[in-house]
Design a protein around this motif. Structure first.
Motif, short mmCIF file in Angstrom:
data_model
loop_
_atom_site.label_atom_id
_atom_site.label_comp_id
_atom_site.label_asym_id
_atom_site.label_seq_id
_atom_site.Cartn_x
_atom_site.Cartn_y
_atom_site.Cartn_z
N GLN A 6 0.85 -1.19 0.00
CA GLN A 6 0.00 0.00 0.00
C GLN A 6 0.89 1.24 0.00
O GLN A 6 1.96 1.26 0.61
CB GLN A 6 -0.89 -0.03 1.24
CG GLN A 6 -1.95 1.04 1.28
CD GLN A 6 -3.00 0.70 2.32
OE1 GLN A 6 -3.62 -0.35 2.25
NE2 GLN A 6 -3.19 1.59 3.29
N ARG A 49 -1.85 -4.16 -0.49
CA ARG A 49 -3.09 -3.59 -1.02
C ARG A 49 -3.80 -4.55 -1.97
O ARG A 49 -5.01 -4.44 -2.18
CB ARG A 49 -2.82 -2.27 -1.72
CG ARG A 49 -1.89 -2.34 -2.92
CD ARG A 49 -1.61 -0.95 -3.46
NE ARG A 49 -0.60 -0.96 -4.51
CZ ARG A 49 -0.87 -1.13 -5.80
NH1 ARG A 49 -2.13 -1.29 -6.19
NH2 ARG A 49 0.10 -1.13 -6.70
N LYS A 90 -6.83 -0.89 3.89
CA LYS A 90 -6.93 0.33 3.08
C LYS A 90 -7.13 1.56 3.95
O LYS A 90 -6.92 2.69 3.49
CB LYS A 90 -8.06 0.21 2.07
CG LYS A 90 -7.74 -0.73 0.91
CD LYS A 90 -8.78 -0.62 -0.18
CE LYS A 90 -8.38 -1.46 -1.40
NZ LYS A 90 -9.37 -1.34 -2.51
#
Length: 359
Positions: A6, A49, A90
């Motif tokens: 991420q 992610r 997230k």
């Protein structure tokens, strides 16, 4: 090994949510409890992610953990399963990773302006969440990786207050519950990372006025260098010129034996050997100091309540220059000193020229 870390914003830049840490050979296995067993291996945590989960990896060679400092040929990251986090990855940023004395991983992250920590709870036999606490930019530091001493070590959590104008520290031994304000700032700060240095750790970051610079630098106090079992012979070779200041400080070691200390003098310049011994509880102490051929020679010996049977010092004087010898003995009235004879002898040779000051 494939993963998609991420990406999160830090100041005006963007960083992959990857955290590195020293850790154990095997999760939950403390082994001998030594520094090498608990912190001698490389670990990496990632907020993936693509798979939307926390992933933990260890650097291995041919299926065996790779020891830091050994030959890295063929080393690769191998995933080690860990429980899922309770939050959607997230929503998370600023991932931190450390390992504790139980050989368990500790992770920290920021979520919606609050700091969370997951750590091992030995009473529950499972990982537990701590927090949330108002704050941003969490960083984890296991101070054993700086002090090299496992028994007194702890995992430390650092983060900024919500307004980014003060730095907060929390300790694992207090379940991270106690907020300690370390520093305050005149402008908004960005905390980036923590780095372990020899006997000291360092926090690095920047300020909003210069987000690409390293304006925020905070170093811990120096951790002690420990001599737990015994101290051997100390031999110090002097420089050929310049200033020579060997300093030895011994406090409350409780050691049984101290070896002799032999100091070779420089051929010129200034020679200031300083020896301070406090409450060492040893049986015998000896020191032999060779004088320089010229220049200043200032020997200082301080003995404070050592409880020894005999203390002796032999000091040779320089051929020329200044010779300043100071011997201080404090609080020698305890029961073990039956008479002045118990204190041993001191022999001082005078210089052939210059000044001789004994105090």
């Amino acid at each position: 090994m494939k993963f998609k870390p991420q990406i999160s914003r830090r100041g005006k830049a963007y960083f992959a949510e990857i955290a590195l840490a020293r850790g154990p050979r095997q999760i939950a296995v403390t082994g001998s409890g030594s520094f090498e067993e608990l912190f001698g291996y490389a670990w990496m945590a990632i907020l993936d992610r693509g798979e939307r989960r926390l992933r933990l990896f260890q650097l291995q060679v041919s299926g065996a953990p790779w020891a830091l400092g050994s030959d890295p040929t063929g080393a690769e990251w191998v995933e080690v399963p860990v429980p899922a986090l309770p939050h959607d990855t997230k929503e998370l940023r600023h991932l931190g990773l450390a390992f504790d004395q139980a050989a368990r991983h500790v992770v920290a992250y920021e979520r919606a302006g609050a700091v969370w920590v997951r750590q091992w709870d030995p009473a529950a036999g499972a990982y537990a969440m701590r927090g949330p606490w108002p704050g941003v930019d969490p960083v984890l530091v296991m101070d054993a990786t700086a002090g090299y001493y496992v028994p007194d070590s702890d995992v430390l959590l650092f983060h900024l207050a919500p307004d980014r104008r003060s730095l907060v520290m929390r300790a694992q031994r207090e379940l991270f519950a106690t907020e300690n304000i370390i520093e305050s700032y005149a402008e908004e700060a960005i905390l980036d990372q923590g780095v372990s240095l020899p006997y000291q750790f360092e926090l690095l970051g920047s300020f909003e006025s210069d987000p690409n610079g390293t304006g925020l630098v905070l170093r811990s106090d120096l951790y002690p260098v420990r001599a737990e079992e015994a101290l051997g012979v100390a031999t110090l070779a002097a420089p050929s010129s310049g200033v020579y200041w060997p300093v030895v400080v011994v406090r409350n070691l409780g050691a049984e034996d101290f070896g002799a200390a032999a100091l070779s003098a420089p051929t010129s310049g200034v020679y200031w050997p300083v020896v301070v011994i406090r409450d060492v509880g040893s049986d015998s102490l000896g020191a032999t100091l060779a004088a320089p051929a010229s220049g200043d020679y200032r020997a200082v010996v301080v003995v404070h309540d050592v409880g020894v049977d005999s203390v002796s010092a032999a000091v040779a004087a320089p051929a020329a220059g200044e010779y300043q010898l100071v011997v201080v003995v404090v609080d020698l009235t305890d029961a073990q000193y039956a008479s002045p004879a118990d204190l041993g002898t001191a022999q001082l040779a005078a210089p052939t020229g210059g000044k001789y000051e004994a105090a």
